[in-house]
Motif scaffolding. Structure first.
Motif, PDB file in Angstrom:
ATOM      1  N   LEU A 199     -15.093  16.298 -85.922  1.00  0.00           N
ATOM      2  CA  LEU A 199     -15.816  15.862 -84.777  1.00  0.00           C
ATOM      3  C   LEU A 199     -15.340  16.276 -83.605  1.00  0.00           C
ATOM      4  O   LEU A 199     -14.252  16.514 -83.315  1.00  0.00           O
ATOM      5  N   ALA A 215     -20.534   8.428 -87.455  1.00  0.00           N
ATOM      6  CA  ALA A 215     -19.946   9.731 -87.419  1.00  0.00           C
ATOM      7  C   ALA A 215     -18.349   9.140 -87.660  1.00  0.00           C
ATOM      8  O   ALA A 215     -17.631   9.929 -88.048  1.00  0.00           O
ATOM      9  N   THR A 267     -19.496  19.826 -89.320  1.00  0.00           N
ATOM     10  CA  THR A 267     -18.741  19.577 -88.051  1.00  0.00           C
ATOM     11  C   THR A 267     -19.852  18.848 -87.132  1.00  0.00           C
ATOM     12  O   THR A 267     -20.673  19.580 -86.913  1.00  0.00           O
ATOM     13  N   LEU A 268     -19.669  17.761 -86.791  1.00  0.00           N
ATOM     14  CA  LEU A 268     -20.405  17.157 -85.875  1.00  0.00           C
ATOM     15  C   LEU A 268     -20.030  17.024 -84.477  1.00  0.00           C
ATOM     16  O   LEU A 268     -18.866  16.810 -84.125  1.00  0.00           O
ATOM     17  N   ALA A 279     -10.507  15.386 -85.086  1.00  0.00           N
ATOM     18  CA  ALA A 279     -11.248  14.872 -84.139  1.00  0.00           C
ATOM     19  C   ALA A 279     -10.965  15.371 -82.803  1.00  0.00           C
ATOM     20  O   ALA A 279      -9.609  15.388 -82.471  1.00  0.00           O
TER      21      ALA A 279
END
Ligand SMILES: NC(=O)C1=CN([C@@H]2O[C@H](COP(=O)(O)OP(=O)(O)OC[C@H]3O[C@@H](n4cnc5c(N)ncnc54)[C@H](OP(=O)(O)O)[C@@H]3O)[C@@H](O)[C@H]2O)[C@H](O)CC1
Ligand SMILES: [K+]
Length: 501
Positions: A333, A326, A306-307, A360
């Protein structure tokens, strides 16, 4: 617990439907009786304290007159301030007026300078407010701010827009109540923007309307019910890989604090492993939290991590490249801070976000949201619900619009208003903590909607927990939040008793 929120237009329709079924004046009598019961609660059951009721020209004033008659019948010294020159009252308000006049209610047309009251009731305006308070009404609203006793607003604190939570302007003011009893249904403006500061404690009084007859609400209050199914107790047979990885990408030259706060929050919120992928020079280890693994951003392999992009990320070409990479990935995200500013500057990246489909969450404050929508922050604040909806629809992502009464919106228009939190969160770094917390929940498998709703609710509840411990709100620091987040999250899991190992 009923968490539904309805707009003024919806309440008008509900009211019309109800009135068609009931004898004239029934709803107003019920409103007056319910408000009188609440007043007695606020008076601690005492009947020797005088009550002042401000009655306006419409049916909000009618509610106050009805309430005064009921209070007087219980032996309370009730005094109505009924500013002179009121326009023709509606029939039901006129009836309430007659009932008040027939009883022992006192009437005055100006405020005694040194009145001592046990309770003051704001019945000037409700959902019929059409413009900024002016003249005597404005003066009265300002005077209420100096009252030393509780101030109970009927339906809506006078002067406040019940949809947006902003004073009706331009340059409008609104009553600051300690309590609000709102009729027929709860309203978003009591819980977002300036609403919490004006409404105080909100109690909903349905006036006998059957909730089953209500339409789909405009929004709902965020609550643990939204994410309860994600609150899973830990199994003995698990390992750090069971709880996912978070990689915080940011930390350009001289901006290490933000990614550190986000990384610590991810750790305390239960991520299995946390990486800090820095764009600028970094210490290689966080001596306070050696569990965090440092990388340079360029060497970080996204993998299935997970960014969390943005904390202290800056606006360099490398930052833009990482954001694009990304967005082209299928990783979950969280986009915060500088990542949002880069997004706002690039229609191409916005288009990639809208296309990507994978989970996201965007976490803008009003100014970042303004940049993303190409408007001013004032425009965002003037109608936060519309802004959150519009941003979620445009980006295809779950959007967290931060501020008092943080909103969580998703592309289908569903909206949540968060009731937890306090001014202690108005401190540098609390947004970084929220981003890291949201990343940790995504990493542990929470879907984007539940992760955003949970992160916002837990973040605010953590600040409330700190205040209960005597920490803040003044001087609360973002660095104190991660441990509080951990305490709240574990309490939620225990109380949910979910998925016992
Ligand atoms: N009707 C019911 O079944 C119930 C109503 N409830 C209560 O009623 C109010 C809504 O009542 P309403 O009369 O529609 O509106 P208000 O009482 O809020 O006030 C509208 C009147 O005030 C005038 N107005 C509006 N803004 C201003 C201003 N800034 N300065 C001066 N006057 C203002 C307006 O007239 P204008 O033509 O001048 O706009 C109206 O005369 C609702 O909030 C409840 O409290 C209960 O829910 C029970 C059921
Ligand atoms: K009011």
């Amino acid at each position: 617990m009923d968490d539904t929120l309805y707009t003024v237009a919806q309440v008008r329709a509900i009211e019309a439907g109800a009135r068609a079924q009931l004898a004239p004046g029934t709803l107003m009598r019920r409103a007056g009786e319910a408000a009188a019961r609440y007043a007695l609660e606020l008076l601690g059951g005492r009947r020797d304290l005088p009550v002042l009721l401000l009655a306006g020209p419409g049916n909000n004033g009618g509610d106050a007159l009805e309430m005064a008659a009921v209070l007087a019948d219980t032996g309370i010294d009730a005094t109505v301030l009924f500013p002179p020159g009121q326009r023709e009252l509606s029939e039901e308000a006129a009836d309430a007026h007659a009932r008040a006049r027939a009883g022992t209610v006192g009437f005055i047309d100006m405020l005694p300078p040194d009145g001592e009251w046990g309770l003051v009731v704001d019945g000037l305006f409700g959902i019929g407010l059409a413009r900024a308070l002016e003249g005597e009404y404005r003066d009265l609203a300002a005077l209420l701010a100096d009252m030393r006793c509780p101030v109970l607003a009927l339906d809506v604190p006078s002067g406040l827009d019940a949809d947006t939570g902003m004073p009706v302007g331009p340059d409008g003011i609104a009553v600051r109540a300690t309590h609000t009893i709102t009729f027929l249904a709860d309203k978003p403006g009591l819980h977002t923007a300036d609403g919490r500061d004006h409404a105080g404690l909100v109690r909903v009084e349905a006036l006998g309307i059957d909730p089953a007859t209500l339409p789909e609400p405009a929004a709902r209050l965020d609550s643990r019910a939204v994410f309860a199914r994600c609150l899973q107790a830990r199994r003995h047979g698990s390992h750090k890989g069971s709880y996912g990885d978070v990689a915080v990408i940011g930390g350009a030259e001289g901006m290490l604090g933000a990614p550190l706060l986000a990384a610590r929050a991810a750790l305390y919120a239960g991520a299995g492993r946390v990486f800090a992928a820095m764009l600028g020079p970094h210490p290689g280890v966080d001596s306070v939290q050696p569990e965090i693994m440092f990388r340079t951003a360029a060497e970080l392999a996204f993998g299935s991590r997970t960014l969390v992009l943005g904390p202290g990320m800056g606006g360099s070409a490398e930052a833009m490249r990482l954001l694009a990479q990304a967005l082209d990935s299928t990783n979950a995200l969280v986009l915060d801070a500088d990542a949002l500013n880069l997004l706002a500057a690039s229609p191409e990246l916005m288009a990639r976000l809208a296309r990507r489909g994978a989970g996201a969450v965007l976490t803008p404050h009003p100014l970042e949201a303004a940049r993303l929508l190409g408007v001013t922050a004032a425009t965002i604040q003037a109608d936060r619900l519309a802004a959150a909806r519009s941003l979620a629809e445009r980006t295809g992502a779950v959007v967290v619009l931060k501020g008092s009464g943080t909103l969580v919106g998703r592309p289908d228009g569903t909206l949540l208003v968060n009731p937890t939190g306090n001014p202690g969160l108005a401190t540098g770094g609390s947004g970084d903590v929220l981003a890291g917390l949201c990343g940790a929940l995504l990493a542990q498998g929470w879907p984007a909607w539940e992760a955003a709703a949970g992160a916002v609710w837990i973040h605010g509840a953590a600040a409330d927990w700190l205040v209960e411990q005597g920490i803040g709100p003044i001087g609360m620091t973002a660095g104190e939040l991660p441990a509080a987040v951990r305490a709240v999250l574990n309490r939620l899991v225990r109380e949910a008793g979910a998925g016992r190992p």
